[in-house]
Structure formats: C-alpha cells, structure tokens
Design an enzyme around this catalytic site. Structure first.
Site, PDB file in Angstrom:
ATOM      1  N   GLY A 105       0.778  -1.244   0.000  1.00  0.00           N
ATOM      2  CA  GLY A 105       0.000   0.000   0.000  1.00  0.00           C
ATOM      3  C   GLY A 105       0.804   1.285   0.000  1.00  0.00           C
ATOM      4  CB  SER A 106       4.248   2.259  -0.932  1.00  0.00           C
ATOM      5  OG  SER A 106       4.395   1.907  -2.283  1.00  0.00           O
ATOM      6  CG  ASN A 107       1.521   3.369  -5.834  1.00  0.00           C
ATOM      7  OD1 ASN A 107       1.879   4.407  -6.376  1.00  0.00           O
ATOM      8  ND2 ASN A 107       2.089   2.206  -6.085  1.00  0.00           N
ATOM      9  CG  HIS A 152       1.423  -2.660 -15.452  1.00  0.00           C
ATOM     10  ND1 HIS A 152       0.973  -3.825 -14.874  1.00  0.00           N
ATOM     11  CD2 HIS A 152       2.414  -3.029 -16.307  1.00  0.00           C
ATOM     12  CE1 HIS A 152       1.658  -4.851 -15.364  1.00  0.00           C
ATOM     13  NE2 HIS A 152       2.536  -4.388 -16.241  1.00  0.00           N
ATOM     14  NE  ARG A 176      -7.763 -11.722  -5.094  1.00  0.00           N
ATOM     15  CZ  ARG A 176      -6.973 -12.784  -5.146  1.00  0.00           C
ATOM     16  NH1 ARG A 176      -7.078 -13.666  -6.124  1.00  0.00           N
ATOM     17  NH2 ARG A 176      -6.039 -12.991  -4.233  1.00  0.00           N
ATOM     18  CE  LYS A 206     -11.574 -18.592  -4.947  1.00  0.00           C
ATOM     19  NZ  LYS A 206     -11.424 -18.426  -3.493  1.00  0.00           N
TER      20      LYS A 206
HETATM   21  C1  GRF Z   1       3.283  -1.113  -7.597  1.00  0.00           C
HETATM   22  O1  GRF Z   1       4.533  -1.319  -8.170  1.00  0.00           O
HETATM   23  C2  GRF Z   1       2.216  -0.981  -8.665  1.00  0.00           C
HETATM   24  O2  GRF Z   1       2.690  -0.453  -9.858  1.00  0.00           O
HETATM   25  C3  GRF Z   1       1.794  -2.413  -8.885  1.00  0.00           C
HETATM   26  O3  GRF Z   1       1.876  -3.001  -7.618  1.00  0.00           O
HETATM   27  C4  GRF Z   1       2.810  -2.307  -6.798  1.00  0.00           C
HETATM   28  C5  GRF Z   1       2.070  -1.911  -5.564  1.00  0.00           C
HETATM   29  O4  GRF Z   1       2.893  -1.358  -4.583  1.00  0.00           O
HETATM   30  N1  GRF Z   1       0.484  -2.459  -9.508  1.00  0.00           N
HETATM   31  P1  GRF Z   1       2.228  -0.720  -3.309  1.00  0.00           P
HETATM   32  O5  GRF Z   1       1.317  -1.772  -2.690  1.00  0.00           O
HETATM   33  O6  GRF Z   1       1.452   0.489  -3.727  1.00  0.00           O
HETATM   34  O7  GRF Z   1       3.366  -0.379  -2.387  1.00  0.00           O
END
Ligand code: GRF
Length: 195
Positions: free
Chosen positions: A14-16, A112, A93, A67
């Site tokens: 979850g860093s984003n 991505h 997912r 599912k």
């Molecule tokens: C990121 O590299 C994003 O591009 C990909 O999954 C990773 C998620 O990282 N879809 P985080 O969980 O946001 O740290």
C-alpha cells in the site's frame, strides 16, 4: 470545496495508497478517499487506512469458495460508496463483472510498473525488465477494462534502470515515480470531472 471521491483497492504493502493519503493531507486537492477495499485481511494497506482514519472494507478472497460470489460482493461494496473513481493501487486480482465495467466506464484506474504494452499482465514487471536486460523501463497509468492491462493509457513515464543491480532496485526506482505520477493523473482527472 467540491471533491471527487475515491475508492482505493489494494492487496498488500500500500505505498501508493500512502502516497495518496499524504498528498490529500498536505495539498488539499479536490479529492477525498472514501474507503480502502482490500481482498487480503493481512494487507499492510489496512494499517495505513487505520492511521489515516479511512474506512476499511475487507473482502478476503480466500474465504470465498465460489469466486463469482467474491466478485459480486466486491461490486456491491463498491456500490455502497458509489465513488467517482476506483483507484487500483497494488490490487493483485483481476476485476470481473459486466455491471462493474458498465457502471464505472472510464472511472477505474490502474498503475502498472512497465511501459505497457510491455509486460502486459505480468505481476512482476520490474523483474521482467531486469531479466530482459532493459536500460529503460517505466510506469503506465491506464483505465481498467476487461482486457487486463489493456485499457486506454492516460500517462506513461520512462525510468532509467541502466545502473540497477537487481530487480528490487528496479522496483524501487519505478515506485518512486509511481508515487508522484498517480496523484498528478488523479488530480487532472478530478479537475476535469468537476468542470
Ligand atoms: C506497484 O509497483 C504498482 O505499480 C503495482 O503493484 C505495486 C504496488 O505497490 N500495480 P504498493 O502496494 O502500492 O506499495
């Protein structure tokens, strides 16, 4: 100020998601996070939501034998919040459901870690880039459609990875840029939607 509401979907670190939380707190953009939805009850993203006082919905994929029921529950949960945008931030997912794609057409975003269509559909595109010996990789922000990683591209950025010594370094290098890029794209979309 009128704000665009987001539902963030995340499966892990979850860093984003954290970058979005910090951005909203510090810069007060016309955007608010309504809810974190996760398919993984162990996701670190949950801790981040708790820290920020954001509502959390856990729909753990492992607990659904059927599912199709999982995808239905996910859609129903999204509908409760009726967000303006659904933001996939490390959501691991594949999204499914005719209604979901109809109701949220051009309102679901994904980030991505490659220059799509390169490494389309890969869950480890940074490693793919390293192993392919690429000097440049990057990131892509795109709309999510039924074609996995194939929706319209909104933003791409190249990242120099020529001096990276391993796949982790590649991932780190790209991730730094992801954190900056996602908020930029979301803000632009939000401002357009509010016009
Ligand atoms: C990121 O590299 C994003 O591009 C990909 O999954 C990773 C998620 O990282 N879809 P985080 O969980 O946001 O740290």
């Amino acid at each position: 100020m009128e704000k665009i509401s987001l539902a963030v979907l995340a499966s892990g670190r979850g860093s984003n998601f954290q970058a979005l939380i910090d951005w909203i707190k510090n810069d007060d953009p016309p955007v608010k996070i309504e809810v974190l939805i996760t398919d993984n009850s162990n996701a670190h993203a949950i801790k981040r939501a708790e820290g920020a006082g954001i509502k959390i919905e856990v729909i753990d994929y492992r607990f659904f034998e059927n599912k199709a029921d999982f995808h239905k529950k996910l859609f129903q949960t999204i509908e409760i919040y009726a967000p303006d945008l659904i933001i996939l931030a490390g959501y691991m997912r594949i999204l499914k459901g005719k209604e979901l794609f109809e109701n949220y057409k051009n309102r679901i975003l994904n980030i991505h870690p490659s220059l799509l269509p390169q490494f389309k559909g890969s869950t480890n595109a940074q490693k793919d880039a390293f192993e392919a010996g690429l000097k440049t990789s990057g990131l892509t922000i795109h709309y999510v459609t039924e074609d996995v990683d194939g929706g319209k591209i909104l933003y791409q950025e190249e990242v120099d990875i020529s001096d990276c010594k391993n796949a982790d370094e590649v991932a780190e290098r790209i991730l730094e840029r992801e954190h900056l890029a996602y908020k930029k794209v979301i803000e632009e979309l939000a401002r357009d939607m509010l016009k």
